[in-house]
Design an enzyme around this catalytic site. Structure first.
Site, short mmCIF file in Angstrom:
data_model
loop_
_atom_site.label_atom_id
_atom_site.label_comp_id
_atom_site.label_asym_id
_atom_site.label_seq_id
_atom_site.Cartn_x
_atom_site.Cartn_y
_atom_site.Cartn_z
N GLN A 1 -6.41 -1.14 5.26
CA GLN A 1 -7.04 -1.79 6.42
C GLN A 1 -8.45 -2.29 6.10
O GLN A 1 -9.08 -2.92 6.94
CB GLN A 1 -7.14 -0.81 7.60
N ALA B 1 0.82 -1.22 0.00
CA ALA B 1 0.00 0.00 0.00
C ALA B 1 0.85 1.27 0.00
O ALA B 1 0.44 2.29 -0.54
CB ALA B 1 -0.95 0.00 1.19
N THR B 2 2.04 1.21 0.59
CA THR B 2 2.91 2.39 0.57
C THR B 2 3.22 2.78 -0.87
O THR B 2 3.08 3.95 -1.27
CB THR B 2 4.23 2.10 1.32
N HIS C 1 -0.88 -7.98 3.37
CA HIS C 1 -0.41 -8.49 4.66
C HIS C 1 -1.24 -8.06 5.87
O HIS C 1 -0.98 -8.50 6.99
CB HIS C 1 1.07 -8.18 4.88
N THR D 1 9.43 -7.19 -12.79
CA THR D 1 8.90 -8.54 -12.90
C THR D 1 7.89 -8.81 -11.79
O THR D 1 8.16 -8.54 -10.62
CB THR D 1 10.04 -9.57 -12.81
N CYS E 1 7.21 5.70 18.21
CA CYS E 1 8.50 5.82 18.88
C CYS E 1 9.62 5.77 17.86
O CYS E 1 9.68 4.86 17.05
CB CYS E 1 8.70 4.67 19.86
C1 LIG Z 1 -0.18 -0.82 6.64
C2 LIG Z 1 -0.72 0.40 5.98
C3 LIG Z 1 -0.05 0.99 4.90
C4 LIG Z 1 1.25 0.48 4.39
O1 LIG Z 1 1.06 -0.71 3.67
P1 LIG Z 1 2.32 -1.59 3.21
O2 LIG Z 1 1.69 -2.63 2.35
O3 LIG Z 1 2.92 -2.14 4.46
O4 LIG Z 1 3.24 -0.71 2.46
C5 LIG Z 1 -0.63 2.11 4.33
N1 LIG Z 1 -1.78 2.61 4.78
C6 LIG Z 1 -2.44 2.07 5.81
C7 LIG Z 1 -3.73 2.67 6.26
C8 LIG Z 1 -1.94 0.96 6.45
O5 LIG Z 1 -2.59 0.44 7.48
#
Ligand SMILES: *Cc1c(COP(=O)(O)O)cnc(C)c1O
Length: 402
Positions: free
Chosen positions: A182, A74-75, A204, A243, A329
């Site tokens: 989420q 998601a990042t 994940h 890929t 933190c």
């Molecule tokens: C975990 C999360 C991300 C980051 O997702 P990744 O797949 O770990 O890069 C982005 N936005 C929200 C709201 C998340 O909970």
């Protein structure tokens, strides 16, 4: 065997479901082909697996398979959406709207764009964590090109009103992006009904593998243009070269299939566990529920506690449960959570917070143990801090003036 704490941090990540792992395994060894190899069966097998995931993901959000772009998570999907739109539409306008409680994977790309000269409006949230739609409308300008509002918050679980936001954005011809990291597999998502143009997904948080995600990119009404952020072999229709990671993509499919099949019953079960945890915890005085009481993810409980030190609280909970505090933190500083301060909390309440992320493998028995230990920890911290404050004070302070 050492006894490990009960895992209650499902907003950070989740374990890979055994059924997901089983589906992935052949794609590391026998079916290891590159899905871009078009001249032999190894490539065809991999391509077929990728196609199947595209179809399942598309069906899960009411999109078409061609609208799914695989990313590393998601990042990356958020970066591609936000920076990709900014670069493709900057001649139309350079104003972007987002929200104070977004994940850093949205806030930071926006801040980066700000450093390049874009203007960013960060909407506040109300006390319950929801945005005010009239505030959103007021923030619109002729040069607004993008609105980014998350589906479900990763700290307080609050669900934003996606359909209403999508409606307003489309009325104004503004692209609507939502970070649904989420939300996928946990709440119903429909890009047509909700008028969503871009949606970030990840595997994940829903019992799939780490390192795989996707961006939904609308192709009709309107067709969204994106400037690629990673150039190369032209994979994913040029939007994201590299890929494709077939085993992870297969795992993503299986994870979403399972989550959708179990969504209704699991939502009910998690809601009961969360309610049970809250019913037990709220007996103690000076405890606050963070975020809207109903409009939230079933597995999320986020609380703040008066009169205790946040760091001491987390330390006291650690032997029994794996939870997160609202405070982010880093090695040098502990800053209170930007999400909890956005709710209008004092520094103390923002610090002394606990996020319980209940998931698929948690049981009622675990919730009861967690509640008992959390209550005992808070009570004992309050007792010690009371005695500390007595010890520090000059004796005369404790003697009534009369
Ligand atoms: C975990 C999360 C991300 C980051 O997702 P990744 O797949 O770990 O890069 C982005 N936005 C929200 C709201 C998340 O909970």
């Amino acid at each position: 065997m050492s006894i490990r704490p009960i895992y209650l941090d499902c907003h950070a990540t989740t374990p890979v479901d055994e059924r997901v792992l089983a589906a992935m395994l052949p794609y590391f060894t026998e079916n290891f082909g590159n899905p871009s190899s078009i001249s032999h069966v190894y490539g065809w097998e991999a391509e077929a697996a990728v196609k199947q995931t595209r179809e399942i993901l598309a069906a899960a959000i009411n999109a078409t398979p061609e609208e799914i772009v695989f990313t590393s998570g998601a990042t990356e999907a958020n970066n591609l959406a936000i920076k990709g739109v900014a670069e493709a539409y900057f001649k139309k306008g350079q104003h972007i709207i987002t929200v104070a409680t977004e994940h850093s994977a949205v806030i930071d790309p926006c801040n980066y764009l700000k450093s390049l000269g874009f203007e960013i409006t960060i909407l506040p949230v109300q006390k319950d964590g929801l945005i005010d739609l009239t505030e959103l409308k007021k923030a619109f300008r002729p040069e607004t090109i993008l609105v980014s509002v998350m589906a479900a918050n990763n700290e307080i679980g609050v669900l934003q009103p996606l359909a209403e936001i999508g409606e307003i954005c489309h009325e104004h011809n503004i692209i609507f992006h939502t970070d649904a990291a989420q939300a996928i597999g946990k709440i119903p998502l429909d890009v047509q009904a909700m008028k969503i143009d871009l949606m970030s997904l990840t595997a994940h948080k829903v019992y799939g593998p780490k390192g795989i995600g996707a961006l939904y990119v609308r192709r009709r009404n309107p067709r969204v243009q994106l400037a690629p952020q990673q150039h190369g072999g032209g994979h994913e229709r040029g939007m994201r070269s590299g890929t494709l990671y077939t085993p992870q993509i297969v795992g993503f499919r299986k994870a979403v299939e399972i989550a959708l099949a179990e969504q209704a019953t699991e939502t009910q079960r998690l809601t009961q566990l969360r309610q049970s945890l809250w019913e037990q915890m709220k007996q103690i005085e000076g405890i606050h529920l963070n975020g809207h009481p109903q409009q939230r993810l079933a597995g999320n409980l986020n609380i703040s506690v008066e009169g205790v030190d946040g760091a001491a609280l987390l330390l006291g909970l650690q032997p029994v449960m794996a939870v997160s505090s609202g405070s982010a933190c880093s090695s040098a500083t502990t800053a209170p959570s930007h999400v909890l301060t956005a709710l209008g909390h004092s520094e103390q309440l923002a610090y002394a917070s606990v996020r319980f992320g209940i998931g698929r493998f948690n049981t009622q028995e675990e919730i009861d143990r967690v509640a008992r230990h959390a209550i005992a920890t808070i009570q004992s911290l309050r007792k010690t801090s009371f005695m500390d404050s007595r010890a520090e004070k000059p004796q005369s302070d404790l003697i009534p003036a009369d």
